[in-house]
Design a protein around this motif. Structure first.
Motif, PDB file in Angstrom:
ATOM      1  N   ILE A 138     -41.467  59.365  76.561  1.00 35.82           N
ATOM      2  CA  ILE A 138     -40.302  60.199  76.868  1.00 35.82           C
ATOM      3  C   ILE A 138     -39.203  59.359  77.511  1.00 35.82           C
ATOM      4  O   ILE A 138     -38.025  59.468  77.156  1.00 35.82           O
ATOM      5  N   ILE A 158     -39.367  62.372  67.437  1.00 33.17           N
ATOM      6  CA  ILE A 158     -38.963  61.047  67.915  1.00 33.17           C
ATOM      7  C   ILE A 158     -40.106  60.390  68.681  1.00 33.17           C
ATOM      8  O   ILE A 158     -40.404  59.202  68.501  1.00 33.17           O
ATOM      9  N   PHE A 184     -31.466  57.202  73.661  1.00 30.91           N
ATOM     10  CA  PHE A 184     -30.359  58.145  73.480  1.00 30.91           C
ATOM     11  C   PHE A 184     -29.226  57.849  74.455  1.00 30.91           C
ATOM     12  O   PHE A 184     -28.054  57.962  74.101  1.00 30.91           O
ATOM     13  N   GLY A 201     -37.557  57.232  74.897  1.00 31.55           N
ATOM     14  CA  GLY A 201     -36.653  58.048  74.088  1.00 31.55           C
ATOM     15  C   GLY A 201     -35.353  58.354  74.807  1.00 31.55           C
ATOM     16  O   GLY A 201     -34.269  58.275  74.215  1.00 31.55           O
ATOM     17  N   VAL A 206     -34.029  70.835  69.497  1.00 30.78           N
ATOM     18  CA  VAL A 206     -34.283  69.453  69.909  1.00 30.78           C
ATOM     19  C   VAL A 206     -35.512  69.387  70.810  1.00 30.78           C
ATOM     20  O   VAL A 206     -36.372  68.507  70.655  1.00 30.78           O
ATOM     21  N   LYS A 207     -35.627  70.338  71.728  1.00 33.10           N
ATOM     22  CA  LYS A 207     -36.741  70.330  72.684  1.00 33.10           C
ATOM     23  C   LYS A 207     -38.074  70.604  72.005  1.00 33.10           C
ATOM     24  O   LYS A 207     -39.085  69.953  72.316  1.00 33.10           O
ATOM     25  N   PHE A 248     -37.187  66.336  69.383  1.00 29.38           N
ATOM     26  CA  PHE A 248     -37.638  65.262  70.270  1.00 29.38           C
ATOM     27  C   PHE A 248     -39.114  64.920  70.055  1.00 29.38           C
ATOM     28  O   PHE A 248     -39.483  63.737  70.088  1.00 29.38           O
TER      29      PHE A 248
END
Length: 199
Positions: free
Chosen positions: A155, A138, A162, A158, A130-131, A135
């Motif tokens: 960021i 996204i 979430f 995002g 994800v990191k 992400f």
């Protein structure tokens, strides 16, 4: 000449997959906390020694089961690569599929939040994915939608999305108990979130 897998190795694979499926189904019904090697062995109709033979311990069994579940989350991110779709539609589909996957495994979300140190290797691998890959995809889609150049603002956006999407799933038992009403379906929640954030 290519060597064909032996009947014994195919049987081993089948038994291991069967134990994993039983563990997965048990987690779906009762959550992670209730898993024991004895219960899984009984449900899979094998002895405890067989479970230990394939997995070594309850934690390793859980690790492999969680890994299979988390792979379904990784698949959600592929939607963000479908550049033939408008950016807003890609984000909407991703958020819907991602939240629905968490909705199927709410206990996994609680497990990750509860154990922030990631006790299972599979959870660490997913966090790394994800990191480093998830992400950023996204953020790219958000940048395409908003034309925002400030990465810090992207960021934050995002994180807010979430938080708004996953917090109700995480807190659903408490929310239902207090307000005595079901949560809106995921599609409605995603629409509302994107509308409120002017996406």
């Amino acid at each position: 000449m290519e060597q064909q897998p032996s009947e014994h190795s195919e049987q081993e694979l089948s038994t291991k997959e069967h134990i994993l499926k039983v563990t997965h189904d048990f987690i779906m019904k009762t959550g992670f906390e209730a898993v024991t090697t004895r219960k899984i062995a009984a449900l899979a109709n094998v002895n405890i020694a067989m479970v230990n033979y394939y997995f070594g311990s309850k934690d390793k069994l859980l690790n492999e089961t969680i890994k299979a579940i988390l792979n379904s989350y990784k698949g959600c991110f592929a939607i963000l690569d479908q550049t033939e779709l408008p950016a807003k539609e890609r984000l909407k589909r991703f958020l819907t599929d991602y939240a629905k996957t968490f909705q199927r495994y709410p206990d996994l979300l609680r497990q990750i939040v509860k154990h922030s140190s990631f006790p299972f290797e599979s959870q660490f691998e997913f966090a790394h994915f994800v990191k480093t890959m998830g992400f950023p995809k996204i953020l790219t889609v958000l940048q395409e939608i908003t034309q925002e150049a400030d990465s810090n603002k992207l960021i934050m956006t995002g994180m807010q999305i979430f938080g708004a999407l996953l917090f109700p799933i995480l807190m659903e038992p408490l929310i239902s108990g207090i307000y005595h009403c079901p949560l809106p379906d995921i599609e409605q929640q995603v629409e509302e979130i994107m509308s409120k954030m002017s996406l």
